[in-house]
Motif scaffolding. Structure first.
Motif, PDB file in Angstrom:
ATOM      1  N   UNK A  39     156.632   7.251  89.515  1.00 23.23           N
ATOM      2  CA  UNK A  39     157.437   7.933  90.532  1.00 23.23           C
ATOM      3  C   UNK A  39     156.598   8.051  91.789  1.00 23.23           C
ATOM      4  N   UNK A  40     155.436   8.094  91.724  1.00 21.74           N
ATOM      5  CA  UNK A  40     154.480   8.246  92.706  1.00 21.74           C
ATOM      6  C   UNK A  40     153.859   6.823  93.249  1.00 21.74           C
ATOM      7  N   UNK A  41     154.285   5.891  92.780  1.00 17.30           N
ATOM      8  CA  UNK A  41     153.880   4.673  93.196  1.00 17.30           C
ATOM      9  C   UNK A  41     154.307   4.286  94.599  1.00 17.30           C
ATOM     10  N   UNK A  42     153.430   3.671  95.626  1.00 18.60           N
ATOM     11  CA  UNK A  42     154.050   3.474  96.868  1.00 18.60           C
ATOM     12  C   UNK A  42     154.682   2.036  96.775  1.00 18.60           C
ATOM     13  N   UNK A  43     154.966   1.066  95.699  1.00 19.90           N
ATOM     14  CA  UNK A  43     155.549  -0.088  95.780  1.00 19.90           C
ATOM     15  C   UNK A  43     155.490  -0.403  94.122  1.00 19.90           C
ATOM     16  N   UNK A  44     156.424  -1.367  93.956  1.00 23.38           N
ATOM     17  CA  UNK A  44     156.571  -1.803  92.327  1.00 23.38           C
ATOM     18  C   UNK A  44     155.332  -2.584  91.949  1.00 23.38           C
ATOM     19  N   UNK A  45     154.103  -2.871  92.764  1.00 19.51           N
ATOM     20  CA  UNK A  45     152.968  -3.403  92.373  1.00 19.51           C
ATOM     21  C   UNK A  45     152.063  -2.212  91.811  1.00 19.51           C
ATOM     22  N   UNK A  47     150.145  -0.410  93.632  1.00 19.98           N
ATOM     23  CA  UNK A  47     148.656  -0.855  94.172  1.00 19.98           C
ATOM     24  C   UNK A  47     148.167   0.558  94.755  1.00 19.98           C
ATOM     25  N   UNK A  48     149.121   1.295  95.146  1.00 18.76           N
ATOM     26  CA  UNK A  48     148.575   2.751  95.618  1.00 18.76           C
ATOM     27  C   UNK A  48     149.580   3.630  95.402  1.00 18.76           C
ATOM     28  N   UNK A  49     149.638   4.944  95.627  1.00 17.93           N
ATOM     29  CA  UNK A  49     150.432   6.072  95.328  1.00 17.93           C
ATOM     30  C   UNK A  49     150.632   6.879  96.524  1.00 17.93           C
ATOM     31  N   UNK A  50     151.944   7.541  96.554  1.00 19.40           N
ATOM     32  CA  UNK A  50     152.461   8.190  97.589  1.00 19.40           C
ATOM     33  C   UNK A  50     153.567   9.053  97.368  1.00 19.40           C
ATOM     34  N   UNK A  51     154.055  10.037  98.056  1.00 17.94           N
ATOM     35  CA  UNK A  51     155.306  10.849  97.812  1.00 17.94           C
ATOM     36  C   UNK A  51     156.397  10.453  98.383  1.00 17.94           C
ATOM     37  N   UNK A  52     156.553   9.155  98.863  1.00 16.00           N
ATOM     38  CA  UNK A  52     157.540   8.480  99.640  1.00 16.00           C
ATOM     39  C   UNK A  52     158.882   8.483  98.962  1.00 16.00           C
ATOM     40  N   UNK A  53     158.980   8.063  97.716  1.00 12.83           N
ATOM     41  CA  UNK A  53     160.084   8.189  96.814  1.00 12.83           C
ATOM     42  C   UNK A  53     160.544   9.511  96.605  1.00 12.83           C
ATOM     43  N   UNK A  56     162.183  10.522  99.897  1.00 15.45           N
ATOM     44  CA  UNK A  56     163.352   9.797 100.104  1.00 15.45           C
ATOM     45  C   UNK A  56     164.480  10.326  99.237  1.00 15.45           C
ATOM     46  N   UNK A  57     164.178  10.757  97.919  1.00 19.18           N
ATOM     47  CA  UNK A  57     165.267  11.045  97.256  1.00 19.18           C
ATOM     48  C   UNK A  57     165.656  12.369  97.534  1.00 19.18           C
ATOM     49  N   UNK A  58     164.756  13.596  97.467  1.00 21.68           N
ATOM     50  CA  UNK A  58     165.214  14.790  97.888  1.00 21.68           C
ATOM     51  C   UNK A  58     165.515  15.233  99.502  1.00 21.68           C
ATOM     52  N   UNK A  59     165.118  14.116 100.202  1.00 24.20           N
ATOM     53  CA  UNK A  59     165.704  14.327 101.519  1.00 24.20           C
ATOM     54  C   UNK A  59     166.945  13.904 102.069  1.00 24.20           C
ATOM     55  N   UNK A  60     167.510  12.968 101.179  1.00 24.74           N
ATOM     56  CA  UNK A  60     168.799  12.589 101.457  1.00 24.74           C
ATOM     57  C   UNK A  60     169.824  13.533 100.684  1.00 24.74           C
ATOM     58  N   UNK A  61     171.080  13.913 101.571  1.00 25.23           N
ATOM     59  CA  UNK A  61     171.906  14.707 100.837  1.00 25.23           C
ATOM     60  C   UNK A  61     172.865  13.951  99.888  1.00 25.23           C
ATOM     61  N   UNK A  62     172.912  12.653  99.976  1.00 21.47           N
ATOM     62  CA  UNK A  62     173.484  11.824  99.026  1.00 21.47           C
ATOM     63  C   UNK A  62     172.916  11.975  97.710  1.00 21.47           C
ATOM     64  N   UNK A  63     171.852  11.802  97.509  1.00 22.97           N
ATOM     65  CA  UNK A  63     170.999  11.959  96.223  1.00 22.97           C
ATOM     66  C   UNK A  63     171.381  13.436  95.591  1.00 22.97           C
ATOM     67  N   UNK A 256     162.319   5.784  88.818  1.00 22.38           N
ATOM     68  CA  UNK A 256     161.431   6.700  88.137  1.00 22.38           C
ATOM     69  C   UNK A 256     161.650   8.184  88.652  1.00 22.38           C
ATOM     70  N   UNK A 257     161.587   8.345  89.884  1.00 18.77           N
ATOM     71  CA  UNK A 257     162.055   9.577  90.499  1.00 18.77           C
ATOM     72  C   UNK A 257     163.349  10.254  89.969  1.00 18.77           C
TER      73      UNK A 257
END
Length: 283
Positions: A39-45, A47-53, A56-63, A256-257
């Motif tokens: 869930x902390x991966x930056x992409x599907x490879x 290669x790096x980690x971030x909190x972008x996902x 994106x999930x909790x910042x969107x009212x829809x989700x 994953x998120x």
């Protein structure tokens, strides 16, 4: 015998639990750890980690609304099964042995049928030309067929029947242990049936209700087949969102998120019911 292990009372040999512990680590704890890291991966490879996902999930009212709708669906299913289960449980403890055997068969019958078959059967029942609409039209309660498929009402109706055994079985088990003389004493002292139910039967049956509510909540919130087939594309819940993000969009970190969020939501509901269980005791 020389070299033989001696048994010491009060001593626990934790080696006996090693196979179970290793199985738990390999097939439960490790996959959860991988899912959380994913869930902390930056992409599907990965290669790096971030909190972008997560952002994106909790910042969107829809989700956030999807999370709310999923939890609300579980709570509504608990409420619906509770309302219908108590009358059946009261009938069960008051009837004779022969009728009890019949009721047990009826209660267990849904568990003997595949959830896929039950779900598609509800499609036939809830369709515009189905049994429910034809009955309502015949009784004059409506002049036109109601739209029950791909609605939350239709989904709740189907989930109520599907999850009913999970509520009834623990409820009946606990209510059988209630001393009938308590209800007799209440009626002898002038208590009405409703007063006897709310002051005696309901408090003493809470452990069974809590066990059933926990099972129904966990099952209803994760009922992917029922939510997808009966709810359709118009209703979006966390299980269908996870499937969409992982199998259609192929956004594995975002899926994953959503998966971790669903797990936390279900565990939070289970913990809430467990806390309620601390206040329910049968003497």
């Amino acid at each position: 015998m020389a070299g033989a292990a001696t048994y010491e009372p009060g001593r626990v040999d934790w080696r006996l639990a090693a196979p179970l512990g290793l199985t738990y680590l390999a097939f439960f704890a490790a996959p959860l750890a991988i899912l959380l890291a994913m869930s902390f991966a930056a992409d599907d490879r990965f290669a790096s980690f971030s909190t972008d996902s997560w952002v994106k999930f909790w910042g969107d009212p829809f989700y956030r609304g999807v999370v709310y709708d999923t939890v609300r669906l579980g709570l509504v299913a608990v409420l619906a099964t509770s309302v219908l289960s108590y009358p059946i449980a009261l009938l069960f403890i008051s009837c004779g042995p022969r009728l009890r055997k019949l009721l047990i068969f009826i209660i267990l019958l849904p568990l003997l049928t595949s959830v896929v078959i039950r779900t598609f059967a509800w499609i036939v029942i809830l369709a515009r030309e189905g049994v429910v609409n034809q009955t309502l039209i015949t009784l004059g309660l409506t002049s036109a067929p109601l739209n029950l498929l791909q609605t939350e009402l239709g989904l709740v109706i189907a989930l109520t029947q599907i999850e009913m055994p999970l509520m009834l079985l623990p409820l009946v088990t606990v209510m059988q242990q209630i001393n009938p003389s308590l209800s007799d004493a209440s009626r002898a002292l002038g208590g009405s049936k409703w007063r006897t139910f709310f002051r005696i039967i309901l408090p003493l049956s809470l452990p069974g209700w809590i066990a059933g509510a926990t099972l129904v909540f966990a099952s209803a919130t994760t009922a992917f087949i029922s939510q997808t087939v009966i709810g359709g594309a118009r209703l979006v819940y966390l299980p269908s969102l996870i499937w969409q993000q992982s199998m259609v969009v192929f956004d594995w970190p975002f899926a994953a998120v959503a998966s971790v969020t669903l797990l936390v939501a279900v565990l939070s509901g289970v913990m809430l019911f467990s806390l309620l269980g601390r206040f329910a005791r049968i003497d």
